[in-house]
Design a protein around this motif. Sequence first.
Motif, PDB file in Angstrom:
ATOM      1  N   CYS A   1      46.795  40.665  38.029  1.00 21.40           N
ATOM      2  CA  CYS A   1      45.626  41.727  37.960  1.00 21.40           C
ATOM      3  C   CYS A   1      45.040  41.751  39.327  1.00 21.40           C
ATOM      4  O   CYS A   1      44.663  42.874  39.990  1.00 21.40           O
ATOM      5  CB  CYS A   1      44.795  41.618  37.018  1.00 21.40           C
ATOM      6  N   ASP A   2      44.865  40.422  39.656  1.00 25.61           N
ATOM      7  CA  ASP A   2      44.225  40.217  41.148  1.00 25.61           C
ATOM      8  C   ASP A   2      45.176  40.963  42.264  1.00 25.61           C
ATOM      9  O   ASP A   2      44.802  41.773  43.024  1.00 25.61           O
ATOM     10  CB  ASP A   2      43.954  38.680  41.576  1.00 25.61           C
ATOM     11  N   ALA A   3      46.500  40.537  42.247  1.00 23.85           N
ATOM     12  CA  ALA A   3      47.509  40.945  43.318  1.00 23.85           C
ATOM     13  C   ALA A   3      47.390  42.625  43.234  1.00 23.85           C
ATOM     14  O   ALA A   3      47.698  42.873  44.302  1.00 23.85           O
ATOM     15  CB  ALA A   3      48.818  40.165  43.022  1.00 23.85           C
ATOM     16  N   LEU A   4      47.652  42.971  41.865  1.00 25.01           N
ATOM     17  CA  LEU A   4      47.708  44.333  42.053  1.00 25.01           C
ATOM     18  C   LEU A   4      46.315  44.911  42.394  1.00 25.01           C
ATOM     19  O   LEU A   4      46.284  46.143  43.113  1.00 25.01           O
ATOM     20  CB  LEU A   4      48.091  44.732  40.350  1.00 25.01           C
ATOM     21  N   GLY A   5      45.140  44.533  42.200  1.00 21.43           N
ATOM     22  CA  GLY A   5      43.978  45.109  42.718  1.00 21.43           C
ATOM     23  C   GLY A   5      43.883  44.757  44.265  1.00 21.43           C
ATOM     24  O   GLY A   5      43.548  46.127  44.693  1.00 21.43           O
ATOM     25  N   ALA A   6      44.676  44.087  44.848  1.00 16.86           N
ATOM     26  CA  ALA A   6      44.411  44.030  46.153  1.00 16.86           C
ATOM     27  C   ALA A   6      45.267  45.099  46.813  1.00 16.86           C
ATOM     28  O   ALA A   6      45.135  45.734  48.017  1.00 16.86           O
ATOM     29  CB  ALA A   6      44.922  42.652  46.802  1.00 16.86           C
TER      30      ALA A   6
ATOM     31  N   ARG B   1      45.650  54.483  47.807  1.00 13.51           N
ATOM     32  CA  ARG B   1      44.655  53.592  47.874  1.00 13.51           C
ATOM     33  C   ARG B   1      43.657  54.139  46.734  1.00 13.51           C
ATOM     34  O   ARG B   1      43.434  55.449  46.753  1.00 13.51           O
ATOM     35  CB  ARG B   1      44.167  53.775  49.254  1.00 13.51           C
ATOM     36  N   ASP B   2      42.988  53.189  45.888  1.00 15.17           N
ATOM     37  CA  ASP B   2      42.184  53.704  44.834  1.00 15.17           C
ATOM     38  C   ASP B   2      41.019  52.503  44.764  1.00 15.17           C
ATOM     39  O   ASP B   2      41.523  51.483  44.086  1.00 15.17           O
ATOM     40  CB  ASP B   2      42.884  53.878  43.560  1.00 15.17           C
ATOM     41  N   LEU B   3      40.097  52.606  45.481  1.00 15.51           N
ATOM     42  CA  LEU B   3      39.092  51.498  45.412  1.00 15.51           C
ATOM     43  C   LEU B   3      38.710  50.956  44.102  1.00 15.51           C
ATOM     44  O   LEU B   3      38.397  49.855  43.768  1.00 15.51           O
ATOM     45  CB  LEU B   3      37.927  51.520  46.526  1.00 15.51           C
TER      46      LEU B   3
ATOM     47  N   VAL C   1      38.307  47.476  39.347  1.00 21.48           N
ATOM     48  CA  VAL C   1      38.528  47.269  37.858  1.00 21.48           C
ATOM     49  C   VAL C   1      39.656  46.178  37.708  1.00 21.48           C
ATOM     50  O   VAL C   1      39.364  45.240  36.950  1.00 21.48           O
ATOM     51  CB  VAL C   1      39.006  48.533  37.309  1.00 21.48           C
ATOM     52  N   LEU C   2      40.561  46.110  38.578  1.00 12.70           N
ATOM     53  CA  LEU C   2      41.381  45.155  38.541  1.00 12.70           C
ATOM     54  C   LEU C   2      41.095  43.725  38.769  1.00 12.70           C
ATOM     55  O   LEU C   2      41.368  42.729  38.312  1.00 12.70           O
ATOM     56  CB  LEU C   2      42.939  45.377  39.149  1.00 12.70           C
ATOM     57  N   PHE C   3      40.330  43.572  39.724  1.00  6.49           N
ATOM     58  CA  PHE C   3      39.765  42.553  40.306  1.00  6.49           C
ATOM     59  C   PHE C   3      38.901  41.916  39.046  1.00  6.49           C
ATOM     60  O   PHE C   3      38.824  40.624  38.879  1.00  6.49           O
ATOM     61  CB  PHE C   3      38.840  42.406  41.536  1.00  6.49           C
ATOM     62  N   ARG C   4      38.044  42.799  38.565  1.00  6.64           N
ATOM     63  CA  ARG C   4      37.139  42.369  37.281  1.00  6.64           C
ATOM     64  C   ARG C   4      37.929  41.924  36.248  1.00  6.64           C
ATOM     65  O   ARG C   4      37.705  40.885  35.709  1.00  6.64           O
ATOM     66  CB  ARG C   4      36.175  43.522  37.006  1.00  6.64           C
ATOM     67  N   ARG C   5      39.099  42.556  35.780  1.00  7.18           N
ATOM     68  CA  ARG C   5      39.802  42.085  34.764  1.00  7.18           C
ATOM     69  C   ARG C   5      40.356  40.552  35.280  1.00  7.18           C
ATOM     70  O   ARG C   5      40.589  39.655  34.302  1.00  7.18           O
ATOM     71  CB  ARG C   5      41.084  42.988  34.824  1.00  7.18           C
TER      72      ARG C   5
ATOM     73  N   LEU D   1      39.975  33.436  42.315  1.00  9.57           N
ATOM     74  CA  LEU D   1      40.020  34.251  43.624  1.00  9.57           C
ATOM     75  C   LEU D   1      39.390  35.621  43.607  1.00  9.57           C
ATOM     76  O   LEU D   1      38.583  36.100  44.286  1.00  9.57           O
ATOM     77  CB  LEU D   1      41.366  34.301  44.444  1.00  9.57           C
ATOM     78  N   ALA D   2      39.800  36.029  42.226  1.00 12.03           N
ATOM     79  CA  ALA D   2      39.505  37.578  41.997  1.00 12.03           C
ATOM     80  C   ALA D   2      37.905  37.350  42.080  1.00 12.03           C
ATOM     81  O   ALA D   2      37.198  38.426  42.348  1.00 12.03           O
ATOM     82  CB  ALA D   2      40.006  38.030  40.813  1.00 12.03           C
ATOM     83  N   CYS D   3      37.228  36.593  41.179  1.00  8.83           N
ATOM     84  CA  CYS D   3      35.703  36.523  41.218  1.00  8.83           C
ATOM     85  C   CYS D   3      35.242  36.184  42.663  1.00  8.83           C
ATOM     86  O   CYS D   3      34.136  37.144  42.859  1.00  8.83           O
ATOM     87  CB  CYS D   3      35.333  35.216  40.280  1.00  8.83           C
ATOM     88  N   ALA D   4      35.722  35.527  43.476  1.00  5.94           N
ATOM     89  CA  ALA D   4      35.039  35.642  44.839  1.00  5.94           C
ATOM     90  C   ALA D   4      35.238  36.830  45.469  1.00  5.94           C
ATOM     91  O   ALA D   4      34.398  37.189  46.509  1.00  5.94           O
ATOM     92  CB  ALA D   4      35.889  34.347  45.573  1.00  5.94           C
TER      93      ALA D   4
END
Length: 76
Positions: free
Chosen positions: A32-37, A47-49, A54-58, A66-69
């Motif tokens: 989820c984090d990598a996809l969010g990036a 690009r979709d901020l 949403v993916l970083f939150r998940r 790292l996603a939390c940071a």
Amino acid sequence: RLPAALASAVKALASAAGNLERACDAGVARGCDALGALYFRGVGVERDLKRGLVLFRRACDGGHTLACARLDELEE
């Protein structure tokens, strides 16, 4: 028309995004984090901020620090 090497790289990134989507859907927080990036930067996907956040939150909710940071940094 894109040069062959660039076209190949674009195809590989799109494939990676698909794999990361499946991993994220399966509950893999790092996916989820990598996809969010990728969404946040528009690499291999449009690009979709909002989708990136949403993916970083998940990912963060799944325990990926790292996603939390990233979220903390973006919410400042």
